[in-house]
Each structure stands twice: as structure tokens, then as C-alpha cells.
Design a protein around this motif. Structure first.
Motif, PDB file in Angstrom:
ATOM      1  N   GLN A 177     -82.493 -32.682 -36.838  1.00  0.00           N
ATOM      2  CA  GLN A 177     -83.885 -33.051 -36.571  1.00  0.00           C
ATOM      3  C   GLN A 177     -84.792 -32.617 -37.712  1.00  0.00           C
ATOM      4  OE1 GLN A 177     -84.193 -30.811 -32.875  1.00  0.00           O
ATOM      5  NE2 GLN A 177     -84.871 -32.703 -31.918  1.00  0.00           N
ATOM      6  N   GLY A 178     -85.831 -33.403 -37.899  1.00  0.00           N
ATOM      7  CA  GLY A 178     -86.854 -33.059 -38.867  1.00  0.00           C
ATOM      8  C   GLY A 178     -88.205 -33.540 -38.367  1.00  0.00           C
ATOM      9  N   ARG A 179     -89.231 -33.254 -39.167  1.00  0.00           N
ATOM     10  CA  ARG A 179     -90.565 -33.748 -38.828  1.00  0.00           C
ATOM     11  C   ARG A 179     -91.257 -34.135 -40.128  1.00  0.00           C
ATOM     12  NH1 ARG A 179     -94.839 -29.963 -39.413  1.00  0.00           N
ATOM     13  NH2 ARG A 179     -94.056 -27.965 -40.146  1.00  0.00           N
ATOM     14  N   VAL A 184     -92.295 -37.355 -46.708  1.00  0.00           N
ATOM     15  CA  VAL A 184     -91.467 -36.166 -46.865  1.00  0.00           C
ATOM     16  C   VAL A 184     -91.220 -35.594 -45.476  1.00  0.00           C
ATOM     17  CG1 VAL A 184     -91.301 -33.852 -47.851  1.00  0.00           C
ATOM     18  CG2 VAL A 184     -92.429 -35.676 -49.143  1.00  0.00           C
ATOM     19  N   LEU A 185     -89.953 -35.344 -45.183  1.00  0.00           N
ATOM     20  CA  LEU A 185     -89.565 -34.743 -43.916  1.00  0.00           C
ATOM     21  C   LEU A 185     -89.151 -33.307 -44.150  1.00  0.00           C
ATOM     22  CD1 LEU A 185     -87.245 -37.582 -42.550  1.00  0.00           C
ATOM     23  CD2 LEU A 185     -89.702 -37.291 -42.178  1.00  0.00           C
ATOM     24  N   GLU A 186     -89.510 -32.457 -43.226  1.00  0.00           N
ATOM     25  CA  GLU A 186     -89.054 -31.073 -43.245  1.00  0.00           C
ATOM     26  C   GLU A 186     -87.918 -30.953 -42.236  1.00  0.00           C
ATOM     27  OE1 GLU A 186     -91.262 -26.892 -43.063  1.00  0.00           O
ATOM     28  OE2 GLU A 186     -91.541 -28.111 -41.271  1.00  0.00           O
ATOM     29  N   ILE A 187     -86.802 -30.409 -42.677  1.00  0.00           N
ATOM     30  CA  ILE A 187     -85.682 -30.181 -41.780  1.00  0.00           C
ATOM     31  C   ILE A 187     -86.030 -28.985 -40.898  1.00  0.00           C
ATOM     32  CG2 ILE A 187     -83.236 -29.600 -41.647  1.00  0.00           C
ATOM     33  CD1 ILE A 187     -83.014 -30.918 -44.489  1.00  0.00           C
ATOM     34  N   LEU A 188     -85.943 -29.160 -39.593  1.00  0.00           N
ATOM     35  CA  LEU A 188     -86.323 -28.080 -38.679  1.00  0.00           C
ATOM     36  C   LEU A 188     -85.411 -26.871 -38.878  1.00  0.00           C
ATOM     37  CD1 LEU A 188     -87.232 -30.005 -35.411  1.00  0.00           C
ATOM     38  CD2 LEU A 188     -88.725 -29.237 -37.252  1.00  0.00           C
ATOM     39  N   PRO A 189     -85.984 -25.663 -38.777  1.00  0.00           N
ATOM     40  CA  PRO A 189     -85.227 -24.444 -39.015  1.00  0.00           C
ATOM     41  C   PRO A 189     -84.044 -24.268 -38.059  1.00  0.00           C
ATOM     42  CG  PRO A 189     -87.572 -23.967 -38.714  1.00  0.00           C
ATOM     43  CD  PRO A 189     -87.372 -25.410 -38.438  1.00  0.00           C
ATOM     44  N   GLY A 190     -83.034 -23.548 -38.537  1.00  0.00           N
ATOM     45  CA  GLY A 190     -81.893 -23.216 -37.705  1.00  0.00           C
ATOM     46  C   GLY A 190     -80.787 -24.255 -37.670  1.00  0.00           C
ATOM     47  N   GLN A 191     -80.919 -25.305 -38.473  1.00  0.00           N
ATOM     48  CA  GLN A 191     -79.891 -26.349 -38.484  1.00  0.00           C
ATOM     49  C   GLN A 191     -79.036 -26.212 -39.739  1.00  0.00           C
ATOM     50  OE1 GLN A 191     -81.393 -30.163 -36.635  1.00  0.00           O
ATOM     51  NE2 GLN A 191     -83.229 -29.329 -37.597  1.00  0.00           N
ATOM     52  N   LYS A 192     -77.756 -26.485 -39.614  1.00  0.00           N
ATOM     53  CA  LYS A 192     -76.844 -26.335 -40.740  1.00  0.00           C
ATOM     54  C   LYS A 192     -76.606 -27.663 -41.428  1.00  0.00           C
ATOM     55  CE  LYS A 192     -74.059 -22.728 -40.710  1.00  0.00           C
ATOM     56  NZ  LYS A 192     -72.790 -22.091 -40.736  1.00  0.00           N
ATOM     57  N   LEU A 193     -76.833 -27.674 -42.717  1.00  0.00           N
ATOM     58  CA  LEU A 193     -76.536 -28.853 -43.524  1.00  0.00           C
ATOM     59  C   LEU A 193     -75.049 -28.847 -43.883  1.00  0.00           C
ATOM     60  CD1 LEU A 193     -79.583 -28.846 -45.954  1.00  0.00           C
ATOM     61  CD2 LEU A 193     -79.329 -30.081 -43.816  1.00  0.00           C
ATOM     62  N   PRO A 194     -74.470 -30.013 -44.098  1.00  0.00           N
ATOM     63  CA  PRO A 194     -73.045 -30.048 -44.470  1.00  0.00           C
ATOM     64  C   PRO A 194     -72.800 -29.440 -45.850  1.00  0.00           C
ATOM     65  CG  PRO A 194     -73.980 -32.246 -44.578  1.00  0.00           C
ATOM     66  CD  PRO A 194     -75.033 -31.329 -44.036  1.00  0.00           C
ATOM     67  N   ASP A 239     -91.498 -38.728 -30.497  1.00  0.00           N
ATOM     68  CA  ASP A 239     -92.167 -37.478 -30.117  1.00  0.00           C
ATOM     69  C   ASP A 239     -92.359 -36.559 -31.323  1.00  0.00           C
ATOM     70  OD1 ASP A 239     -92.308 -38.254 -27.436  1.00  0.00           O
ATOM     71  OD2 ASP A 239     -90.319 -37.447 -27.029  1.00  0.00           O
ATOM     72  N   GLU A 240     -92.809 -37.139 -32.418  1.00  0.00           N
ATOM     73  CA  GLU A 240     -93.068 -36.431 -33.671  1.00  0.00           C
ATOM     74  C   GLU A 240     -91.812 -35.852 -34.314  1.00  0.00           C
ATOM     75  OE1 GLU A 240     -96.427 -33.815 -33.635  1.00  0.00           O
ATOM     76  OE2 GLU A 240     -97.538 -35.117 -32.276  1.00  0.00           O
ATOM     77  N   GLN A 241     -90.651 -36.237 -33.845  1.00  0.00           N
ATOM     78  CA  GLN A 241     -89.377 -35.800 -34.410  1.00  0.00           C
ATOM     79  C   GLN A 241     -88.692 -36.978 -35.081  1.00  0.00           C
ATOM     80  OE1 GLN A 241     -87.578 -32.679 -33.689  1.00  0.00           O
ATOM     81  NE2 GLN A 241     -89.334 -31.787 -32.699  1.00  0.00           N
ATOM     82  N   VAL A 242     -88.001 -36.685 -36.154  1.00  0.00           N
ATOM     83  CA  VAL A 242     -87.190 -37.688 -36.837  1.00  0.00           C
ATOM     84  C   VAL A 242     -85.758 -37.166 -36.841  1.00  0.00           C
ATOM     85  CG1 VAL A 242     -86.835 -38.972 -38.963  1.00  0.00           C
ATOM     86  CG2 VAL A 242     -89.145 -38.350 -38.288  1.00  0.00           C
TER      87      VAL A 242
END
Length: 85
Positions: free
Chosen positions: A61-63, A75-85, A44-47
Motif C-alpha cells: 500500500q501507498g498514498r 509521487v506515492l509514498e510507500i506506507l511504513p512497515g511494508q517489506k520491498l522485494p 480510500d486515499e490508498q493506492v
């Protein structure tokens, strides 16, 4: 290279954290991976992806925002509001 040895694992099954391939964190908002990996993993267009060296990190999630078929890169964009380790 096995996906478990990469920094970012692109997941084909996010619930069971089954990787399709690996990727590289370019900056705090983007991941570089192979286009053929995205083709298999996109839903659904999400990775979905995680960080193999940080098992406590949730699945994120990214797209896809850019693709070069000839070079087999995406190139994937990490969806906003998510915390990276």
C-alpha cells in the motif's frame, strides 16, 4: 508500455492483481507514476501496488504525496512497515 513490463504495477484491483498502470521505484519509500493512473487506482486515499518481477511479493500500500497535473506525474509514498522485494 504495458504495466506487466514495469518494475512497479499500480493496481486497480489488488485482490486479483489487475494493473491500471506502471510506476518506477525512486527510492525505498517512493514511487513515481502518472497522475491519471492514480486517479483510476486510488481507493480510500490508498493506492495498491506490486512488483511485476517478484510474484511472491505481497500487494503493498501507498498514498499519494505529490502531484503535478500539467506533467501528469504523481509521487506515492510507500506506507511504513511494508517489506520491498
Amino acid at each position: 508500455m504495458k504495466a506487466d513490463y514495469t518494475i512497479v504495477r499500480i493496481l486497480i484491483d489488488p485482490e486479483r492483481r489487475i494493473p491500471e498502470g506502471g510506476g518506477v521505484l525512486v527510492d525505498s519509500g517512493h514511487i513515481l507514476t502518472c497522475a491519471h493512473v492514480v486517479d483510476e487506482a486510488v481507493t480510500d486515499e490508498q493506492v495498491w501496488f506490486d512488483f511485476s518481477h517478484f510474484p511472491e511479493c505481497p500487494v503493498l500500500q501507498g498514498r499519494e504525496i505529490h502531484r503535478n497535473e500539467k506533467a501528469d506525474l504523481a509521487v506515492l509514498e510507500i506506507l511504513p512497515g511494508q517489506k520491498l522485494p
